[in-house]
Write an enzyme that holds these catalytic residues in place. Structure first.
Site, mmCIF file in Angstrom:
data_model
loop_
_atom_site.group_PDB
_atom_site.id
_atom_site.type_symbol
_atom_site.label_atom_id
_atom_site.label_comp_id
_atom_site.label_asym_id
_atom_site.label_seq_id
_atom_site.Cartn_x
_atom_site.Cartn_y
_atom_site.Cartn_z
ATOM 1 N N PRO A 203 7.938 32.607 -1.125
ATOM 2 C CA PRO A 203 9.050 33.185 -1.883
ATOM 3 C C PRO A 203 9.747 32.228 -2.841
ATOM 4 C CG PRO A 203 9.672 32.850 0.412
ATOM 5 C CD PRO A 203 8.187 32.604 0.315
ATOM 6 N N ASN A 204 10.125 32.792 -3.962
ATOM 7 C CA ASN A 204 10.870 32.104 -5.036
ATOM 8 C C ASN A 204 10.009 31.159 -5.873
ATOM 9 O OD1 ASN A 204 13.603 33.218 -4.551
ATOM 10 N ND2 ASN A 204 13.372 32.183 -2.595
ATOM 11 N N GLU B 193 -0.623 22.269 4.168
ATOM 12 C CA GLU B 193 0.736 22.664 3.802
ATOM 13 C C GLU B 193 1.175 21.777 2.646
ATOM 14 O OE1 GLU B 193 3.527 21.973 6.976
ATOM 15 O OE2 GLU B 193 5.262 22.497 5.745
ATOM 16 N N ALA C 100 10.496 28.732 1.609
ATOM 17 C CA ALA C 100 11.524 28.776 2.669
ATOM 18 C C ALA C 100 10.967 29.265 4.008
ATOM 19 C CB ALA C 100 12.687 29.656 2.226
ATOM 20 N N HIS D 99 4.275 20.938 -0.436
ATOM 21 C CA HIS D 99 5.608 21.152 -0.998
ATOM 22 C C HIS D 99 5.741 20.321 -2.261
ATOM 23 C CE1 HIS D 99 6.904 23.240 2.597
ATOM 24 N NE2 HIS D 99 6.303 22.294 3.289
ATOM 25 N N ARG E 120 13.812 27.668 -11.964
ATOM 26 C CA ARG E 120 14.489 27.484 -10.672
ATOM 27 C C ARG E 120 14.736 26.000 -10.387
ATOM 28 N NH1 ARG E 120 11.560 27.780 -4.775
ATOM 29 N NH2 ARG E 120 13.452 27.498 -3.556
ATOM 30 N N TYR F 283 12.508 20.954 -8.573
ATOM 31 C CA TYR F 283 11.123 21.450 -8.538
ATOM 32 C C TYR F 283 10.314 21.158 -9.801
ATOM 33 C CZ TYR F 283 12.854 23.839 -4.411
ATOM 34 O OH TYR F 283 13.389 24.099 -3.181
ATOM 35 N N ASN G 19 1.835 26.730 0.146
ATOM 36 C CA ASN G 19 3.244 26.342 -0.004
ATOM 37 C C ASN G 19 4.065 27.500 0.569
ATOM 38 O OD1 ASN G 19 5.841 25.677 -0.646
ATOM 39 N ND2 ASN G 19 5.360 24.882 -2.684
ATOM 40 N N ARG H 189 15.865 16.249 2.105
ATOM 41 C CA ARG H 189 16.836 17.242 1.614
ATOM 42 C C ARG H 189 17.731 17.749 2.751
ATOM 43 N NH1 ARG H 189 13.764 21.533 -1.816
ATOM 44 N NH2 ARG H 189 15.920 22.046 -2.356
#
Ligand code: DQA
Length: 144
Positions: free
Chosen positions: A11-12, A99, A78, A101, A19, A24, A75, A108
């Site tokens: 998502p996103n 995985e 969230a 990111h 964004r 990012y 990825n 963070r």
């Protein structure tokens, strides 16, 4: 050698480019997609890049990876931090699952320090921006 890798985005991530670019980067998902195609061609593999905001759809794509025995670059966005259904889907994947990111979640907010996916992934690459995807594809290609 693996011939097809699913590159799945949660998502996103369809909002990349506009964004939070300070976190990012300025590349869009389309830029990531094109870069993945190029890197895959150099590695002699094929990629299919997908994105969804929908947890059920993402779980369905992981079931597809299981059934078709396709390696996965994921990825989870969230969902990384709380989705046990995604975690259980990833646990069924017997092919390499990396995985990735863009940012480094460990550096963070504290809620990002937990990944429910990490323990069922082959490995995790985080913090290298769009290059995280390149490193993941290289890792998959190297495993054959
Ligand atoms: C992300 C990190 C996650 O914490 C966040 O929710 C995202 C993107 C990354 O690529 O850095 O949506 O997965």
């Amino acid at each position: 050698m693996t011939d097809k890798v699913l590159v799945l985005n949660g998502p996103n991530l369809g909002r990349l480019g506009s964004r939070e670019p300070e976190i990012y980067g300025s590349e869009t998902l389309d830029d990531i997609s094109q870069a993945c195609e190029k890197w895959a061609a150099e590695l002699g593999i094929e990629v299919e890049v997908r994105q969804t905001d929908d947890e059920a759809e993402l779980v369905g794509w992981l079931h597809e990876a299981v059934d078709r025995e396709l390696p996965v670059v994921l990825n989870p966005a969230a969902f990384t931090h709380y989705s046990y259904s995604l975690r259980d889907a990833c646990a069924q994947v017997a092919t390499p699952l990396v995985e990735v990111h863009l940012s480094n979640p460990a550096a963070r907010e504290s809620f990002r320090h937990t990944s429910v996916i990490g323990a069922v992934a082959t490995g995790t690459i985080a913090g290298f921006g769009i290059d995280s995807y390149r490193l993941a594809l290289q890792a998959i290609a190297a495993r054959g």
